[in-house]
Motif scaffolding. Structure first.
Motif, PDB file in Angstrom:
ATOM      1  N   LYS A  64       2.608 -15.304  -2.478  1.00 39.71           N
ATOM      2  CA  LYS A  64       1.330 -14.598  -2.444  1.00 39.71           C
ATOM      3  C   LYS A  64       1.569 -13.114  -2.706  1.00 39.71           C
ATOM      4  CE  LYS A  64      -2.686 -13.737   0.498  1.00 39.71           C
ATOM      5  NZ  LYS A  64      -3.383 -14.054   1.738  1.00 39.71           N
ATOM      6  N   ILE A  65       0.648 -12.499  -3.423  1.00 44.59           N
ATOM      7  CA  ILE A  65       0.725 -11.059  -3.654  1.00 44.59           C
ATOM      8  C   ILE A  65       0.337 -10.336  -2.363  1.00 44.59           C
ATOM      9  CG2 ILE A  65      -0.286  -9.102  -4.899  1.00 44.59           C
ATOM     10  CD1 ILE A  65      -0.654 -10.984  -7.308  1.00 44.59           C
ATOM     11  N   ILE A  66       1.220  -9.443  -1.923  1.00 45.65           N
ATOM     12  CA  ILE A  66       0.944  -8.646  -0.722  1.00 45.65           C
ATOM     13  C   ILE A  66       0.338  -7.311  -1.128  1.00 45.65           C
ATOM     14  CG2 ILE A  66       1.949  -7.447   1.243  1.00 45.65           C
ATOM     15  CD1 ILE A  66       4.257  -9.370   1.167  1.00 45.65           C
ATOM     16  N   HIS A  67       0.940  -6.714  -2.161  1.00 48.73           N
ATOM     17  CA  HIS A  67       0.571  -5.342  -2.509  1.00 48.73           C
ATOM     18  C   HIS A  67       0.880  -5.078  -3.977  1.00 48.73           C
ATOM     19  CE1 HIS A  67       0.165  -1.012  -2.156  1.00 48.73           C
ATOM     20  NE2 HIS A  67       1.371  -0.854  -2.634  1.00 48.73           N
ATOM     21  N   GLN A  68      -0.016  -4.375  -4.627  1.00 52.89           N
ATOM     22  CA  GLN A  68       0.198  -3.919  -6.010  1.00 52.89           C
ATOM     23  C   GLN A  68       0.464  -2.415  -5.974  1.00 52.89           C
ATOM     24  OE1 GLN A  68       0.420  -5.823  -8.500  1.00 52.89           O
ATOM     25  NE2 GLN A  68      -1.154  -7.370  -8.632  1.00 52.89           N
ATOM     26  N   ALA A  69       1.285  -1.942  -6.883  1.00 54.29           N
ATOM     27  CA  ALA A  69       1.546  -0.499  -6.960  1.00 54.29           C
ATOM     28  C   ALA A  69       0.223   0.255  -7.118  1.00 54.29           C
ATOM     29  CB  ALA A  69       2.459  -0.201  -8.141  1.00 54.29           C
ATOM     30  N   HIS A  70       0.073   1.321  -6.390  1.00 56.13           N
ATOM     31  CA  HIS A  70      -1.114   2.190  -6.429  1.00 56.13           C
ATOM     32  C   HIS A  70      -2.373   1.502  -5.903  1.00 56.13           C
ATOM     33  CE1 HIS A  70       1.588   4.601  -8.767  1.00 56.13           C
ATOM     34  NE2 HIS A  70       1.639   3.677  -9.705  1.00 56.13           N
ATOM     35  N   GLY A  71      -2.211   0.405  -5.187  1.00 53.67           N
ATOM     36  CA  GLY A  71      -3.357  -0.291  -4.602  1.00 53.67           C
ATOM     37  C   GLY A  71      -3.399  -0.072  -3.105  1.00 53.67           C
TER      38      GLY A  71
END
Length: 125
Positions: A64-71
């Motif tokens: 699962k995606i936890i965090h995107q850069a600059h998000g």
């Protein structure tokens, strides 16, 4: 055209105990399938130095995606429990199709443990 990026994978051993270890992967091809990348990570952690044995033998089966850069980041300390339909990666998609980009942080965990924690999100201290 394939693009290679840097991705952090958070190996989640226990949601309730907040037990996880991050591993950084450089040169990740976004055009590979999620299932291929998951298998690569599972193969890598078995022989990775400095990783405690329980992390090496755990049955990981979801990403699962936890965090995107600059998000924005979630307040949840291990993995956010919201937006599963958008953030859980499907093994047949490429990483690019799944929304993975440079400096994305992913969680690799056991789906059964995640569902149990999601139904009763209590931390055991």
């Amino acid at each position: 055209m394939s693009q290679e990026v840097t991705v952090t994978v958070r190996l989640v051993r226990s949601f309730a105990h907040r037990n996880f270890r991050p591993i950084v992967y450089h040169g990740v091809d976004l055009d590979q399938r999620v299932g291929e990348f998951m298998q690569h990570v599972k193969n890598d952690i078995v022989t990775r130095a400095g990783l405690p044995p329980p992390f090496k033998t755990y049955s990981y089966d979801k990403m699962k995606i936890i965090h995107q850069a600059h998000g924005s980041k979630t307040n949840e300390l291990v993995v956010g429990l919201e937006e599963d339909n958008k953030l859980i990666l499907h093994e047949e998609h490429t990483l690019r199709q799944a929304g993975v980009a440079n400096e994305t942080e992913l969680a690799l965990f056991c789906d059964q443990d995640y569902e149990a924690y999601k139904s009763n999100p209590v931390s055991a201290w």
